[in-house]
Design an enzyme around this catalytic site. Sequence first.
Site: not given
Ligand SMILES: Nc1ncnc2c1ncn2[C@@H]1O[C@H](COP(=O)(O)O)[C@@H](O)[C@H]1OP(=O)(O)O
Ligand SMILES: [Mg+2]
Length: 354
Positions: A47, A70, A135, A137-138, A140, A296
């Site tokens: 990241d 991020e 982002d 690394i989307d 993770t 995202d």
């Molecule tokens: N409660 C939530 N609802 C929707 N998306 C979320 C939630 N918690 C985290 N995310 C985010 O979902 C993204 C990944 O999505 P996907 O499931 O499509 O792979 C991440 O960027 C993550 O953010 P974060 O990086 O802040 O945890």
């Molecule tokens: Mg992400």
Amino acid sequence: MTTLYLRELEIAQLAVQRAAQLTKRVFHETAKGTVSKDDASPVTIGDFGAQALIIAALRHNFPADAVVAEEEAAPLRADPALRDRIWELVRSTKLEDVGAEGLLGGGVRDVDAMLEVIDRGGSKGGRVGRVWAIDPIDGTKGFLRGGQYAVCLGLLVDGDVKVGVLGCPNLPVDDAAPLTADIGANQTDDEGRGVLFSAVVGQGATSRPLGPGALKEGKKIAMKAVTDMASASFCESVEAGHSNQSDSAQIAQKLGITKPSVRMDSQAKYGSIARGAGDIYLRLPTSKTYQEKIWDHAAGDLIVREAGGQVTDTTGARLDFGVGRTLANNKGVVAAPAAVHGQVIKAVREVLKL
Ligand SMILES: Nc1ncnc2c1ncn2[C@@H]1O[C@H](COP(=O)(O)O)[C@@H](O)[C@H]1OP(=O)(O)O
Ligand SMILES: [Mg+2]
């Protein structure tokens, strides 16, 4: 033929390609087990490293632009060993194409400059001016599982997405490859994988191999027409905490979709439906309080719309990228070919009682 945002597109593509090269190095170390679970998280390393390389490229080319990203460098200032591991990766990740590397400004000068650029991602975003959303690394969780993840970069101008680029190192290069669930099996082989999706507003969406060599010319991509809902496929998060999977099952049933959902991490879902490998992407709120982050969705939103899709929240309203770092005005995401989007929204609203 309009050339608007041509330079932004070129730099964004190369910046994502280079950052993905760094994440791939970390990914393969993880897959080979050379990064232990107790070590600094490989996600953390990837990241920060990818964010540093992308912001460095943007600052070299567009120094006046704001950046929403991020991560911030505080944890690295407090942990010199972690900082040095990231620096080693950032210092040594260069594009094979020397001319392209030159366009990006040749990387980051030294470790202090790296910390400084990482901290340049703190813009509040908003309705005015040019803002890049990153982002690094989307997905993770997908990255750690050895599955799908994406390096994501979008340019907003006055709150609208104008350029979107998604690097998906673990998706098949072949646009016609069938949509399959997240690999999730620590695959170590890049053969046939790695795709770079791009879009510029009003100019359509493309895909091309992510590299490692000089970027090839892109091929136009388009969403597939859904002629029969029974055979449509929809994708959603692997993580039940990110999208409500029982609501999606009910919506699918209401629409007459008979295939089970394809679950995959990251904005690879947007890229997959944009090239017709899947049809519909549902992201349904799991809580009343969670606000989606602009990084995202910015790139995926434009890539799907430019491929003939419509992207809205669960009420049918367009995603509003102009209200800050989050999509505070929207709940959830519904992406589908424009011709059937209304029908999908109707089912979503009925099931969610909106
Ligand atoms: N409660 C939530 N609802 C929707 N998306 C979320 C939630 N918690 C985290 N995310 C985010 O979902 C993204 C990944 O999505 P996907 O499931 O499509 O792979 C991440 O960027 C993550 O953010 P974060 O990086 O802040 O945890
Ligand atoms: Mg992400």
